[in-house]
Design a protein around this motif. Structure first.
Motif, PDB file in Angstrom:
ATOM      1  N   PRO A   1       0.797  -1.226   0.000  1.00  0.00           N
ATOM      2  CA  PRO A   1       0.000   0.000   0.000  1.00  0.00           C
ATOM      3  C   PRO A   1       0.832   1.282   0.000  1.00  0.00           C
ATOM      4  CG  PRO A   1       0.038  -0.929   2.194  1.00  0.00           C
ATOM      5  CD  PRO A   1       0.747  -1.908   1.304  1.00  0.00           C
ATOM      6  N   ALA A   2       2.114   1.176   0.321  1.00  0.00           N
ATOM      7  CA  ALA A   2       2.956   2.372   0.385  1.00  0.00           C
ATOM      8  C   ALA A   2       3.222   2.931  -1.009  1.00  0.00           C
ATOM      9  CB  ALA A   2       4.281   2.049   1.070  1.00  0.00           C
ATOM     10  N   THR A   3       3.475   4.226  -1.077  1.00  0.00           N
ATOM     11  CA  THR A   3       3.820   4.852  -2.349  1.00  0.00           C
ATOM     12  C   THR A   3       5.174   4.376  -2.839  1.00  0.00           C
ATOM     13  OG1 THR A   3       2.588   6.817  -1.684  1.00  0.00           O
ATOM     14  CG2 THR A   3       4.133   7.067  -3.520  1.00  0.00           C
ATOM     15  N   GLN A   4       6.114   4.272  -1.916  1.00  0.00           N
ATOM     16  CA  GLN A   4       7.483   3.905  -2.264  1.00  0.00           C
ATOM     17  C   GLN A   4       8.243   3.568  -0.985  1.00  0.00           C
ATOM     18  OE1 GLN A   4       9.653   7.439  -3.753  1.00  0.00           O
ATOM     19  NE2 GLN A   4       7.977   8.634  -2.862  1.00  0.00           N
ATOM     20  N   VAL A   5       9.402   2.946  -1.151  1.00  0.00           N
ATOM     21  CA  VAL A   5      10.288   2.748  -0.022  1.00  0.00           C
ATOM     22  C   VAL A   5      10.930   4.090   0.331  1.00  0.00           C
ATOM     23  CG1 VAL A   5      12.385   2.200  -1.360  1.00  0.00           C
ATOM     24  CG2 VAL A   5      12.080   1.229   0.919  1.00  0.00           C
ATOM     25  N   VAL A   6      11.159   4.302   1.614  1.00  0.00           N
ATOM     26  CA  VAL A   6      11.868   5.502   2.075  1.00  0.00           C
ATOM     27  C   VAL A   6      13.109   5.007   2.798  1.00  0.00           C
ATOM     28  CG1 VAL A   6      11.757   7.582   3.488  1.00  0.00           C
ATOM     29  CG2 VAL A   6       9.705   6.764   2.304  1.00  0.00           C
ATOM     30  N   PHE A   7      14.269   5.252   2.209  1.00  0.00           N
ATOM     31  CA  PHE A   7      15.466   4.603   2.737  1.00  0.00           C
ATOM     32  C   PHE A   7      16.221   5.487   3.726  1.00  0.00           C
ATOM     33  CE2 PHE A   7      19.602   2.424   2.674  1.00  0.00           C
ATOM     34  CZ  PHE A   7      19.151   1.154   2.991  1.00  0.00           C
ATOM     35  N   SER A   8      17.034   6.401   3.271  1.00  0.00           N
ATOM     36  CA  SER A   8      17.855   7.184   4.185  1.00  0.00           C
ATOM     37  C   SER A   8      18.279   8.472   3.509  1.00  0.00           C
ATOM     38  CB  SER A   8      19.102   6.389   4.610  1.00  0.00           C
ATOM     39  OG  SER A   8      19.981   6.211   3.499  1.00  0.00           O
ATOM     40  N   SER A   9      18.925   9.326   4.278  1.00  0.00           N
ATOM     41  CA  SER A   9      19.528  10.543   3.734  1.00  0.00           C
ATOM     42  C   SER A   9      20.703  10.938   4.608  1.00  0.00           C
ATOM     43  CB  SER A   9      18.505  11.689   3.667  1.00  0.00           C
ATOM     44  OG  SER A   9      18.137  12.100   4.968  1.00  0.00           O
ATOM     45  N   GLY A  10      21.524  11.837   4.095  1.00  0.00           N
ATOM     46  CA  GLY A  10      22.635  12.341   4.892  1.00  0.00           C
ATOM     47  C   GLY A  10      23.969  11.760   4.489  1.00  0.00           C
ATOM     48  N   ASP A  11      24.945  11.949   5.354  1.00  0.00           N
ATOM     49  CA  ASP A  11      26.331  11.592   5.098  1.00  0.00           C
ATOM     50  C   ASP A  11      26.549  10.100   5.339  1.00  0.00           C
ATOM     51  OD1 ASP A  11      29.074  11.337   4.970  1.00  0.00           O
ATOM     52  OD2 ASP A  11      29.518  12.827   6.515  1.00  0.00           O
ATOM     53  N   PRO A  12      26.903   9.317   4.304  1.00  0.00           N
ATOM     54  CA  PRO A  12      27.098   7.875   4.490  1.00  0.00           C
ATOM     55  C   PRO A  12      28.361   7.527   5.251  1.00  0.00           C
ATOM     56  CG  PRO A  12      27.632   8.495   2.242  1.00  0.00           C
ATOM     57  CD  PRO A  12      27.048   9.719   2.889  1.00  0.00           C
ATOM     58  N   ALA A  13      29.153   8.543   5.603  1.00  0.00           N
ATOM     59  CA  ALA A  13      30.340   8.311   6.432  1.00  0.00           C
ATOM     60  C   ALA A  13      30.241   9.078   7.752  1.00  0.00           C
ATOM     61  CB  ALA A  13      31.608   8.730   5.676  1.00  0.00           C
ATOM     62  N   ALA A  14      29.032   9.431   8.140  1.00  0.00           N
ATOM     63  CA  ALA A  14      28.830  10.249   9.332  1.00  0.00           C
ATOM     64  C   ALA A  14      29.192   9.479  10.601  1.00  0.00           C
ATOM     65  CB  ALA A  14      27.375  10.713   9.416  1.00  0.00           C
ATOM     66  N   PRO A  15      29.762  10.165  11.586  1.00  0.00           N
ATOM     67  CA  PRO A  15      30.035   9.495  12.857  1.00  0.00           C
ATOM     68  C   PRO A  15      28.787   9.304  13.711  1.00  0.00           C
ATOM     69  CG  PRO A  15      30.678  11.798  13.006  1.00  0.00           C
ATOM     70  CD  PRO A  15      30.263  11.556  11.583  1.00  0.00           C
ATOM     71  N   LEU A  16      27.705   9.990  13.327  1.00  0.00           N
ATOM     72  CA  LEU A  16      26.474   9.957  14.108  1.00  0.00           C
ATOM     73  C   LEU A  16      25.311   9.513  13.220  1.00  0.00           C
ATOM     74  CD1 LEU A  16      25.224  10.618  16.897  1.00  0.00           C
ATOM     75  CD2 LEU A  16      24.851  12.944  16.072  1.00  0.00           C
ATOM     76  N   VAL A  17      24.638   8.433  13.608  1.00  0.00           N
ATOM     77  CA  VAL A  17      23.465   7.926  12.890  1.00  0.00           C
ATOM     78  C   VAL A  17      22.241   8.131  13.774  1.00  0.00           C
ATOM     79  CG1 VAL A  17      22.291   5.846  12.100  1.00  0.00           C
ATOM     80  CG2 VAL A  17      24.656   6.244  11.444  1.00  0.00           C
ATOM     81  N   LEU A  18      21.179   8.676  13.191  1.00  0.00           N
ATOM     82  CA  LEU A  18      19.901   8.823  13.880  1.00  0.00           C
ATOM     83  C   LEU A  18      18.895   7.872  13.251  1.00  0.00           C
ATOM     84  CD1 LEU A  18      21.405  11.515  14.636  1.00  0.00           C
ATOM     85  CD2 LEU A  18      19.161  12.597  14.687  1.00  0.00           C
ATOM     86  N   VAL A  19      18.246   7.071  14.085  1.00  0.00           N
ATOM     87  CA  VAL A  19      17.278   6.080  13.623  1.00  0.00           C
ATOM     88  C   VAL A  19      15.899   6.459  14.157  1.00  0.00           C
ATOM     89  CG1 VAL A  19      16.632   3.644  13.558  1.00  0.00           C
ATOM     90  CG2 VAL A  19      19.056   4.293  13.663  1.00  0.00           C
ATOM     91  N   GLY A  20      14.954   6.663  13.252  1.00  0.00           N
ATOM     92  CA  GLY A  20      13.578   6.936  13.640  1.00  0.00           C
ATOM     93  C   GLY A  20      12.718   5.695  13.554  1.00  0.00           C
ATOM     94  N   GLU A  21      11.419   5.907  13.545  1.00  0.00           N
ATOM     95  CA  GLU A  21      10.475   4.787  13.544  1.00  0.00           C
ATOM     96  C   GLU A  21      10.198   4.282  12.135  1.00  0.00           C
ATOM     97  OE1 GLU A  21       6.367   4.432  15.800  1.00  0.00           O
ATOM     98  OE2 GLU A  21       6.072   5.241  13.780  1.00  0.00           O
ATOM     99  N   GLN A  22       9.495   5.091  11.345  1.00  0.00           N
ATOM    100  CA  GLN A  22       9.093   4.744   9.992  1.00  0.00           C
ATOM    101  C   GLN A  22       8.775   6.054   9.262  1.00  0.00           C
ATOM    102  OE1 GLN A  22       5.304   2.758   9.563  1.00  0.00           O
ATOM    103  NE2 GLN A  22       4.200   4.310  10.717  1.00  0.00           N
ATOM    104  N   PRO A  23       8.683   6.022   7.940  1.00  0.00           N
ATOM    105  CA  PRO A  23       8.255   7.229   7.234  1.00  0.00           C
ATOM    106  C   PRO A  23       6.813   7.572   7.564  1.00  0.00           C
ATOM    107  CG  PRO A  23       8.471   5.373   5.720  1.00  0.00           C
ATOM    108  CD  PRO A  23       8.991   4.917   7.035  1.00  0.00           C
ATOM    109  N   GLY A  24       6.500   8.855   7.538  1.00  0.00           N
ATOM    110  CA  GLY A  24       5.123   9.303   7.665  1.00  0.00           C
ATOM    111  C   GLY A  24       4.522   9.562   6.292  1.00  0.00           C
ATOM    112  N   ASP A  25       3.366  10.210   6.272  1.00  0.00           N
ATOM    113  CA  ASP A  25       2.658  10.440   5.023  1.00  0.00           C
ATOM    114  C   ASP A  25       3.490  11.275   4.047  1.00  0.00           C
ATOM    115  OD1 ASP A  25      -0.060  10.401   3.518  1.00  0.00           O
ATOM    116  OD2 ASP A  25       0.476  12.528   3.560  1.00  0.00           O
ATOM    117  N   LYS A  26       4.071  12.364   4.527  1.00  0.00           N
ATOM    118  CA  LYS A  26       4.855  13.229   3.642  1.00  0.00           C
ATOM    119  C   LYS A  26       6.125  12.537   3.162  1.00  0.00           C
ATOM    120  CE  LYS A  26       6.573  18.007   3.294  1.00  0.00           C
ATOM    121  NZ  LYS A  26       5.728  18.317   2.127  1.00  0.00           N
ATOM    122  N   GLU A  27       6.768  11.793   4.070  1.00  0.00           N
ATOM    123  CA  GLU A  27       7.969  11.054   3.688  1.00  0.00           C
ATOM    124  C   GLU A  27       7.650   9.994   2.635  1.00  0.00           C
ATOM    125  OE1 GLU A  27       8.738  12.937   7.592  1.00  0.00           O
ATOM    126  OE2 GLU A  27       7.076  11.758   6.798  1.00  0.00           O
TER     127      GLU A  27
END
Length: 212
Positions: free
Chosen positions: A38-64
């Motif tokens: 039912p989803a429009t698309q997969v929502v994977f990630s964004s940002g620096d792929p070599a970042a020292p800090l990773v933030l993990v959320g729950e799931q994409p929302g409607d806008k995402e």
């Protein structure tokens, strides 16, 4: 009898030893659980792929779900504000979610967020595991209960863990647990919401200081 949804897990779609680009390219083909349909698309990630800090959320929302990028809705704007106040920015971190498809129920023209089930977290975990292996962060920030369960591999309350760095073996990687920014948006009263935001910023400052 209600038919159980098919959740074979994402592992067969995750490219072995893939970098972030390879993982992102493979993710649209994932059929690890029923949420892809039912989803429009997969929502994977964004940002620096070599970042020292990773933030993990729950799931994409409607806008995402509609735009195909994480944290682009109201919670994302608040997270940007909190990151700036904590001494970093979206461009300096890697942002992802524990579950890569939007889980929702339809109410007329609206799509209402539904919290991912444990089965969804488990099915999607191979993606998060592969992302963390590719990025090799120094600290992971788990935003909210779903992310905490995915990152730590166990169900513990955010309140009991938040704001302090968890070191292995208490966590697979050095991890800080805090609230999801959407929980700040749900706080009623301007003073109460400001206090909740201050709490999120204080937690993020601990994580930022740990990677400097």
């Amino acid at each position: 009898m209600t038919r159980q949804p098919e959740r074979p897990g994402a592992q067969q779609w995750v490219p072995p030893e893939g970098d972030v680009s390879a993982l992102r390219a493979a993710a649209p083909g994932c059929r690890g659980c029923e949420l892809w349909a039912p989803a429009t698309q997969v929502v994977f990630s964004s940002g620096d792929p070599a970042a020292p800090l990773v933030l993990v959320g729950e799931q994409p929302g409607d806008k995402e779900d509609r735009e195909g990028a994480p944290f682009v809705g109201p919670a994302g704007r608040l997270l940007d504000e909190a990151l700036e106040a904590a001494g970093t920015s979206r461009s300096e971190v890697y942002l992802t979610n524990a579950v890569k498809h939007f889980r929702f129920e339809e109410r007329g023209p609206r799509r209402i967020h539904k919290t991912p089930a444990v089965g969804h977290i488990r099915a999607c975990l191979p993606w998060l595991t592969a992302e963390l292996a590719a990025v090799e962060p120094r600290v992971v920030v788990a935003l909210g209960g779903t992310a905490t369960q995915a990152v730590l591999g166990r169900d513990e309350s955010v309140t009991s863990l938040r704001g302090r760095l968890l070191e292995p073996p208490d966590a697979p990687l050095r991890t800080l647990v805090t609230v999801h920014p959407s929980s700040v948006l749900r706080v009623r009263g301007s003073a109460e919401r400001a206090a909740a935001l201050d709490g999120l910023v204080a937690d993020l400052r601990v994580a930022v200081a740990a990677v400097r």
